[in-house]
Design an enzyme around this catalytic site. Structure first.
Site, PDB file in Angstrom:
ATOM      1  N   TYR A 141      41.420  38.716  42.000  1.00 37.01           N
ATOM      2  CA  TYR A 141      40.844  37.890  43.065  1.00 37.01           C
ATOM      3  C   TYR A 141      41.882  37.478  44.118  1.00 37.01           C
ATOM      4  O   TYR A 141      41.527  37.057  45.206  1.00 37.01           O
ATOM      5  CB  TYR A 141      40.196  36.623  42.482  1.00 37.01           C
ATOM      6  CG  TYR A 141      38.948  36.883  41.656  1.00 37.01           C
ATOM      7  CD1 TYR A 141      38.471  38.173  41.455  1.00 37.01           C
ATOM      8  CD2 TYR A 141      38.246  35.838  41.083  1.00 37.01           C
ATOM      9  CE1 TYR A 141      37.350  38.409  40.689  1.00 37.01           C
ATOM     10  CE2 TYR A 141      37.112  36.066  40.322  1.00 37.01           C
ATOM     11  CZ  TYR A 141      36.669  37.365  40.128  1.00 37.01           C
ATOM     12  OH  TYR A 141      35.550  37.595  39.375  1.00 37.01           O
ATOM     13  N   LYS A 194      42.344  44.567  28.676  1.00 35.21           N
ATOM     14  CA  LYS A 194      41.889  45.967  28.674  1.00 35.21           C
ATOM     15  C   LYS A 194      43.156  46.824  28.553  1.00 35.21           C
ATOM     16  O   LYS A 194      43.458  47.678  29.393  1.00 35.21           O
ATOM     17  CB  LYS A 194      41.105  46.229  29.976  1.00 35.21           C
ATOM     18  CG  LYS A 194      40.415  47.574  30.046  1.00 35.21           C
ATOM     19  CD  LYS A 194      39.259  47.734  29.083  1.00 35.21           C
ATOM     20  CE  LYS A 194      38.666  49.131  29.185  1.00 35.21           C
ATOM     21  NZ  LYS A 194      37.804  49.495  28.062  1.00 35.21           N
ATOM     22  N   ASP A 226      35.545  44.926  26.830  1.00 31.19           N
ATOM     23  CA  ASP A 226      34.216  45.523  26.628  1.00 31.19           C
ATOM     24  C   ASP A 226      33.659  45.179  25.254  1.00 31.19           C
ATOM     25  O   ASP A 226      32.488  44.794  25.121  1.00 31.19           O
ATOM     26  CB  ASP A 226      34.239  47.046  26.884  1.00 31.19           C
ATOM     27  CG  ASP A 226      35.472  47.731  26.332  1.00 31.19           C
ATOM     28  OD1 ASP A 226      36.395  47.032  25.843  1.00 31.19           O
ATOM     29  OD2 ASP A 226      35.543  48.971  26.364  1.00 31.19           O
ATOM     30  N   ASP A 250      35.726  35.111  34.366  1.00 35.93           N
ATOM     31  CA  ASP A 250      34.590  34.786  35.232  1.00 35.93           C
ATOM     32  C   ASP A 250      33.309  35.360  34.609  1.00 35.93           C
ATOM     33  O   ASP A 250      32.292  34.674  34.462  1.00 35.93           O
ATOM     34  CB  ASP A 250      34.848  35.417  36.616  1.00 35.93           C
ATOM     35  CG  ASP A 250      33.890  34.915  37.668  1.00 35.93           C
ATOM     36  OD1 ASP A 250      33.089  34.022  37.362  1.00 35.93           O
ATOM     37  OD2 ASP A 250      33.939  35.425  38.798  1.00 35.93           O
ATOM     38  N   ASP A 254      30.364  33.187  31.942  1.00 34.92           N
ATOM     39  CA  ASP A 254      28.945  33.131  32.342  1.00 34.92           C
ATOM     40  C   ASP A 254      28.068  33.771  31.275  1.00 34.92           C
ATOM     41  O   ASP A 254      26.978  33.280  30.964  1.00 34.92           O
ATOM     42  CB  ASP A 254      28.735  33.866  33.674  1.00 34.92           C
ATOM     43  CG  ASP A 254      28.737  32.887  34.854  1.00 34.92           C
ATOM     44  OD1 ASP A 254      29.274  31.776  34.693  1.00 34.92           O
ATOM     45  OD2 ASP A 254      28.198  33.248  35.917  1.00 34.92           O
TER      46      ASP A 254
END
Ligand code: NAD
Length: 379
Positions: A141, A194, A226, A250, A254
């Site tokens: 970001y 990852k 994942d 993020d 959620d």
């Protein structure tokens, strides 16, 4: 204990839920002999209307001078035509940046009284109590270079770049937050990356493994993002503190919110900067603003986080959380939580209460529990 809290109620349901949260904090102060000062400030749409900017300088000064900042919500559709950097939401981004918190904390808890509200089966969510620690200032970001040159002739403008970048120091500081919180909980950190594909994740994993040596009492496990997305939905009770970089956190926080079952129940804190920032996860909900339908529990649970992370009043924070649980166990629901099962009669329906009533019920439960504890001490 003295605590000066900047209260930025904001727009829509922000002022309604913030009122209930500050009432609870006032009750805690009275019950425990603490001195909490609440200093109101403008942010968001209301700040544009009254002071011409979504984050007036006075608000920023007030926030930087406080021990903690409590933010309700920002966002008002009437400013939708303004440029993004002039809209109410710009105030939120600016204050987050100015306060500089790098660790975003988001609990995801299965309340047994609300087990029917989650799309997951109760036997899956039962016992889940996860604390996400998301790195907030680095990664994809914020990394440079970043661009989408729509006018470029190369690839007909069909190319864009973002950069995922972390330094070792950025990983160390957020990892320490996660391990320190785990020490006070169930002593387990799950670090998400990852590392099978990304070099940034390899640095992340190596650094977190190194930091773990400072905390021998805490178990560390690594999960690939994942498979973590699946594990969260299959066996959420297996996780305690989940440590992630910015983008993964993020998305996963959620995803894990469905465990709790309502947006109105979710608190958050951003710590590590000049002043900690506390805000319920939900937005300004203009569709229900002013109707008394807003669920104040996310804001009230955010108030508990203020006490835990800015005042080190752990017992008081836990007492607020227990009071929320008590009220839910008694069957009280705001409109977003109420479920009338097919065939139930009106008398079997859960009592639907307003924002104000819910706040008062939590306060009453808190006071009664404190009185009970004090009379037991006196015996
Ligand atoms: P929202 O969170 O405001 O609302 C989404 C849905 O959830 C709505 O149906 C709303 O009624 C419901 N809801 C949200 N909080 C609730 C609560 N406490 N009790 C009961 N129901 C609740 O998200 P949105 O509709 O996408 O955004 C509305 C405005 O809020 C926009 O301007 C957006 O930019 C802003 N926003 C602000 C924040 C923030 O201040 N942190 C976060 C998200 C969105």
């Amino acid at each position: 204990m003295k605590l000066k809290i900047a209260v930025l109620a904001g727009d829509g349901i922000g002022p309604e839920v913030t009122h209930e949260a500050t009432e609870i904090l006032r009750a805690v102060a009275e019950l425990g002999g603490h001195e909490f000062t609440f200093v109101p400030g403008l942010i968001g749409g209301v700040a544009i209307t009254e002071a011409g900017s979504p984050l007036p300088t006075e608000t920023l000064d007030l926030a930087l001078d406080a021990d903690a900042v409590f933010l309700g919500a920002v966002g008002d559709p009437k400013f939708g035509a303004l440029a993004p950097d002039k809209r109410p939401e710009a105030g939120l981004l600016q204050i987050r940046q100015a306060l500089g918190g790098f660790a975003n904390l988001r609990p995801s808890i299965a309340y047994s009284a609300l087990s029917g509200n989650s799309p997951l089966r109760p036997e899956v969510t039962e016992g889940a109590d996860i604390l996400f620690v998301r790195e907030l200032l680095g990664g994809l970001y914020f990394g440079a270079p970043r661009w989408w040159d729509k006018t470029s002739s190369a690839n007909g403008g069909g190319e864009a770049i973002n950069t995922m970048r972390y330094t070792r120091d950025e990983v160390v500081r957020v990892a320490r937050v996660a391990f320190e919180l785990a020490e006070k909980r169930r002593k387990k950190v799950t670090s998400v990356d990852k590392a099978n594909v990304l070099e940034v994740s390899q640095l992340w994993r190596a650094t977190v493994t190194e930091v773990a040596k400072e905390y021998p009492g805490v178990t560390l496990e690594h999960q690939l993002v994942d498979s973590m997305a699946m594990h969260l939905m299959n066996i959420p009770r297996n996780f305690d503190v989940v440590l992630t970089e910015n983008l993964f956190g993020d998305i996963l926080s959620d995803e894990a919110a469905v465990i709790t079952g309502s947006l109105g129940m979710l608190p958050s804190a951003t710590i590590g900067g000049a002043v900690n920032l506390y805000e319920p996860v939900h937005g300004s909900a203009p569709d229900i603003a002013g109707t008394g339908k807003a669920n104040p529990l996310g804001a009230i649970l955010t108030a508990a986080m203020v006490l835990r992370h800015s005042a080190h009043l752990e017992a008081e924070a836990a007492a607020i959380e227990a009071a929320v649980q008590h009220v839910l166990n008694e069957g009280y629901r705001t409109a977003d939580l109420a479920r009338l099962s097919a065939g139930a009669t009106a008398s079997e329906a859960q009592p639907v209460v307003s924002t104000r009533e819910m706040g008062k019920l939590v306060q009453q439960a808190l006071t009664e529990a404190t009185d009970r504890r004090q009379s037991m001490h006196a015996v």
